[in-house]
Design an enzyme around this catalytic site. Structure first.
Site, PDB file in Angstrom:
ATOM      1  N   ASP B  53       2.341 -25.228 -57.588  1.00 28.82           N
ATOM      2  CA  ASP B  53       1.055 -24.568 -56.946  1.00 28.82           C
ATOM      3  C   ASP B  53       0.166 -24.819 -58.119  1.00 28.82           C
ATOM      4  O   ASP B  53      -1.059 -25.022 -58.026  1.00 28.82           O
ATOM      5  CB  ASP B  53       1.661 -23.013 -56.667  1.00 28.82           C
ATOM      6  N   GLU B 125       3.798 -28.664 -52.760  1.00 26.23           N
ATOM      7  CA  GLU B 125       3.808 -28.120 -53.866  1.00 26.23           C
ATOM      8  C   GLU B 125       5.017 -28.474 -54.826  1.00 26.23           C
ATOM      9  O   GLU B 125       4.844 -28.610 -55.869  1.00 26.23           O
ATOM     10  CB  GLU B 125       3.639 -26.603 -53.616  1.00 26.23           C
TER      11      GLU B 125
END
Lengths: 232, 232
Positions: B53, B125
């Site tokens: 992320d 992610e």
């Protein structure tokens, strides 16, 4: 004069010397100052803050990801939120000593903005963004070691017993273990007590830790044992 | 069999070959699968997602910061929010083709989680986090060029006229200019109209752009002129 003081501060404390001084000065320039001095054609820090915010997010994430290799994602997220926040970044900005070099418009200066946490947070992020563009991420990491990671290692953000959790997770990978923390000493003055605790795993006394609270002493003991495990 | 298909996909489409396969498999493993197959001692993707992320946030931020050197911070933030979001990341995950390789527990599979955007976002992610750890950020950037930056360059996230704003900001650095976009042609079928517009600056006709809406055609014309300016 003031510029020279800033260059000296960055060079002596952090071994940082900017190649592109426009980046450094932009990082310290609030929009109110840029607006009052349009003739200088200096950019304010807002775009650099946008970039620096993401640079800090990644580096702090990577540091705690690697420092706590068994900490569950939920606790990593909580720990990161304690580090990557207005109060912490404003504190780091003050500790670095950037505060006095911020260029503010007259109105903002009179309103006391130089001491406002949200502004100091912005400047800290912008400074890191400028450093990243000017010198690359390795230099950013070296800077953050001195400014942020040091505090993480000291357990200052670990309200949630991260070192204890990390140790528990690592030890339990081999199977169930019994982990105790026993107070073996209390010292100190009337004002302050210093607790010393011993980590005991399956009955074996291991590391000790001290602190002004039992929790902090336990964190210290867990941290020492983790260092021991990782350096074996 | 399935693993081999995955390795082939990554190698041929993206020139990616993982050194540490545990990282790759963890990135594709939902906690429900890890829980159902404890004997495999495979970790789920949650920690990698935490890291990935932040890796994505920084790289996308840096890319748009550099692609739009004059775009104000507010519009950079809006553009980033359009790119770094569940819907976009789920789309990228599908486009890369990771979806079929996700390891899900039986209950989640039956519940249709394999096609849930939030899960596909997490996997995307985590995959980027694993790639970052295994091969470093240069390889991540090469991957994102193919998967994300391509869409940014095509103006797909630029609802807010980013190319037009960027061009305006750049041209106005030399002083006031008059910028117009004039429709010079409309084509197409009953179903769809194709607009062609011409960028006119201070009365001089410059680049043209086409698209299914005037706005999109204008973006294209602005983008071409920016490319022209940057490559002078």
């Amino acid at each position: 004069m003031k510029d020279k003081k800033l260059f000296n501060l960055l060079a002596t404390k952090y071994q940082i010397s900017f190649n592109n001084l426009d980046l450094l000065f932009s990082a310290l320039t609030h929009s109110s100052y840029a607006n009052e001095h349009r003739e200088l054609k200096i950019k304010d820090y807002e775009r650099l803050e946008f970039l620096g915010d993401a640079v800090l997010e990644l580096n702090v994430s990577e540091y705690i990801f690697k420092t706590f290799p068994s900490l569950p994602e939920g606790q990593l997220t909580k720990l990161r939120a304690d580090i990557v926040c207005t109060a912490s970044f404003a504190r780091f900005c003050r500790e670095v000593g950037l505060q006095e070099f911020i260029r503010l418009g007259n109105g903002e200066e009179k309103a006391g903005s130089r001491n406002r946490d949200t502004l100091l947070e912005d400047v800290f992020e912008a400074f890191v963004g400028a450093l990243y563009l000017d010198q690359g991420n390795d230099k950013v990491v070296a800077f953050l070691k001195q400014v942020i990671y040091y505090h993480i290692d000291a357990g200052e953000f670990s309200d949630d017993n991260d070192f204890k959790t990390e140790l528990q997770e690592e030890l339990q990978q081999q199977g169930d273990v019994q982990i105790d923390y026993q107070v073996i000493q209390t010292d100190g003055t009337d004002d302050q007590t210093i607790f010393t605790v011993q980590l005991v795993v399956d009955g074996h006394p291991l590391t000790t830790g001290s602190g002004t609270s039992k929790k902090h002493a336990e964190q210290q003991a867990a941290k020492k044992q983790l260092q021991h495990l990782h350096h074996k």
